[in-house]
Design a protein around this motif. Structure first.
Motif, PDB file in Angstrom:
ATOM      1  N   UNK A   1      11.298   4.294  52.465  1.00  0.00           N
ATOM      2  CA  UNK A   1      11.370   5.739  52.726  1.00  0.00           C
ATOM      3  C   UNK A   1      11.707   5.999  54.193  1.00  0.00           C
ATOM      4  N   UNK A   2      11.381   5.000  55.021  1.00  0.00           N
ATOM      5  CA  UNK A   2      11.637   5.103  56.454  1.00  0.00           C
ATOM      6  C   UNK A   2      12.967   4.385  56.729  1.00  0.00           C
ATOM      7  N   UNK A   3      13.720   4.858  57.713  1.00  0.00           N
ATOM      8  CA  UNK A   3      14.947   4.156  58.070  1.00  0.00           C
ATOM      9  C   UNK A   3      14.594   2.799  58.690  1.00  0.00           C
ATOM     10  N   UNK A   4      15.318   1.768  58.277  1.00  0.00           N
ATOM     11  CA  UNK A   4      15.126   0.430  58.839  1.00  0.00           C
ATOM     12  C   UNK A   4      16.426   0.000  59.495  1.00  0.00           C
ATOM     13  N   UNK A   5      16.336  -0.705  60.625  1.00  0.00           N
ATOM     14  CA  UNK A   5      17.560  -1.186  61.263  1.00  0.00           C
ATOM     15  C   UNK A   5      17.369  -2.574  61.853  1.00  0.00           C
ATOM     16  N   UNK A   6      18.469  -3.320  61.873  1.00  0.00           N
ATOM     17  CA  UNK A   6      18.448  -4.651  62.481  1.00  0.00           C
ATOM     18  C   UNK A   6      19.867  -5.003  62.901  1.00  0.00           C
ATOM     19  N   UNK A   7      19.967  -5.929  63.852  1.00  0.00           N
ATOM     20  CA  UNK A   7      21.283  -6.452  64.238  1.00  0.00           C
ATOM     21  C   UNK A   7      21.560  -7.614  63.306  1.00  0.00           C
ATOM     22  N   UNK A   8      22.466  -7.408  62.350  1.00  0.00           N
ATOM     23  CA  UNK A   8      22.662  -8.371  61.259  1.00  0.00           C
ATOM     24  C   UNK A   8      22.981  -9.782  61.722  1.00  0.00           C
ATOM     25  N   UNK A   9      23.838  -9.876  62.731  1.00  0.00           N
ATOM     26  CA  UNK A   9      24.324 -11.189  63.154  1.00  0.00           C
ATOM     27  C   UNK A   9      23.206 -12.128  63.573  1.00  0.00           C
ATOM     28  N   UNK A  10      22.148 -11.551  64.178  1.00  0.00           N
ATOM     29  CA  UNK A  10      21.058 -12.399  64.659  1.00  0.00           C
ATOM     30  C   UNK A  10      19.845 -12.356  63.734  1.00  0.00           C
TER      31      UNK A  10
END
Ligand SMILES: *Cc1c(COP(=O)(O)O)cnc(C)c1O
Length: 405
Positions: free
Chosen positions: A343-352
């Protein structure tokens, strides 16, 4: 007559509890009694309907969840697993023998990539990694021993779109099983209707939607599902990545709100994608006309659910990405975390992170740049406000200056 939408199939299902409960009773047992010794031996041979043997094989709760997801994907049957990777590895190992070959998209979930690249070769199962949008390259990679054509409907993390109809034609021509991981686009895309043979989901993501457990599903023909759970040579039964009944029950309850959740994830994602790209930022979202696969996705979309909740933003460098993500977390726009569908936005730098299994060289080749942030857009009630906050973060981190320069 208009055929039923997948969401309708989901909401038509009625499973009652043994005391008339509006939810089915949870089977709180690992093993089951038999009225006669004969029915026990028949069940071992796999030929008794409605009898349960042992919960690694099947349990009522897993069957309810499987039936609901089989309905959603339009398959005869489905088997639940303790994780998406449990579902994927069991399917691949069930379909392949030593010496067989798999043609797979090169932009797939990191765990699937690592399994095909590093683990399956131990059993002489080799894979060719191709650009799934290049049909000629796919045909050229097919060998006499190829058994599976594997892809994700919407790929992780580059959001490439597989032309499932075209892939199905190729699969039929060469007698391959077309396996589609539909984790990113439940309800949005119905791969079976487009010609896929087997559909897999990590239930961990949108389908469960509450980031409280891992689980998986394989949807396919009755014959395939019987084979994968066979007590003699079925990968589900023998690898033992079985979902617990309590979790199966809780996922089934969450599944009922999937239609409204997918609509909201998609609506929020397209709002942010449009707003952020109007600032000149490098946004990747298949709902945008400038996305490479936009028309392809539109052509195979169940439109009412939109283009799903995944969006990417390239902020130029890993340092910038980390700075922006930390600030967004600080401002409570979302969480710096892998996974999606919360329900909350999640983010990550995919490459690492989620694609770190893919060597740097190959990441470059497939266009996975290190400043790429993958977002799973949440169910924010006030997405205009979220946009203003995101814009502020990008201004503070000077990402907007970088775009303009
Ligand atoms: C997360 C994910 C998986 C693996 O699922 P788990 O439940 O984590 O084992 C597979 N495919 C895709 C596309 C995923 O996002």
């Amino acid at each position: 007559m208009k055929s039923k939408q997948p969401a309708q199939h989901l909401q038509d299902l009625q499973f009652f509890g043994e005391f008339g409960g509006v939810n089915p009773s949870i089977s709180d047992s690992s093993t089951y009694t038999f009225m006669t010794a004969k029915s026990m031996s028949d069940t071992f041979e796999g030929n008794t309907e409605g009898c349960y043997l042992y919960s690694r094989h099947t349990s009522p709760s897993n069957l309810y969840l499987g039936e609901a997801l089989a309905r959603m994907e339009g398959t005869e049957a489905a088997q639940t697993f303790a994780s998406g990777m449990g579902a994927i590895t069991a399917t691949l190992m069930q379909l392949c023998n030593a010496g067989d070959h798999i043609v797979t998209s090169r932009t797939i979930y990191g765990g699937t990539y690592a399994f095909l690249k590093n683990f399956a070769p131990k059993f002489q199962i080799e894979s060719s990694f191709v650009d799934i949008t290049n049909l000629e390259q796919i045909e050229a990679a097919i060998q006499p021993n190829t058994k599976i054509l594997y892809c994700e409907a919407l790929s992780n993390p580059l959001l490439e779109i597989a032309d499932i109809k075209a892939l199905s034609k190729i699969a039929k021509k060469h007698k391959l099983t077309l396996v589609v991981d539909n984790t990113f686009t439940p309800l949005c895309i119905s791969p079976i209707q487009l010609g896929a043979d087997v559909v897999i989901h990590s239930l961990t993501k949108f389908i469960n939607g509450s980031s409280d457990c891992v689980a998986g599903i394989v949807c396919g023909s009755q014959e395939f599902i019987e084979a994968i759970k066979s007590v003699n040579d079925g990968a589900a039964m023998l690898f033992g990545s079985t979902l617990d009944s309590l979790r199966a029950a809780s996922i089934l309850k969450n599944l009922r709100t999937l239609p409204i959740r997918m609509k909201q994830h998609s609506a929020n994602a397209i709002y942010l994608a449009e707003k952020l790209s109007s600032l000149g930022l490098k946004v990747g979202y298949p709902g945008l006309e400038n996305h490479r696969g936009h028309y392809q996705m539109k052509a195979q979309l169940n439109e009412e659910f939109g283009f799903s909740g995944l969006m990417t933003l390239d902020v130029g460098s890993l340092e910038k990405a980390n700075e922006v993500m930390e600030l967004m977390q600080h401002k409570n726009i979302g969480y710096l975390a892998v996974s999606l569908g919360f329900y909350k936005t999640l983010f990550c730098a995919s490459g690492t992170s989620t694609s770190s299994e893919i060597p740097e060289e190959e990441q470059k080749e497939m266009g996975l740049s290190e400043g790429l942030i993958r977002f799973s857009i949440g169910l924010d009630n006030d997405i205009e406000h979220t946009f203003q906050q995101m814009k502020e973060c990008l201004e503070i981190c000077k990402v907007l200056d970088y775009v303009k320069s």
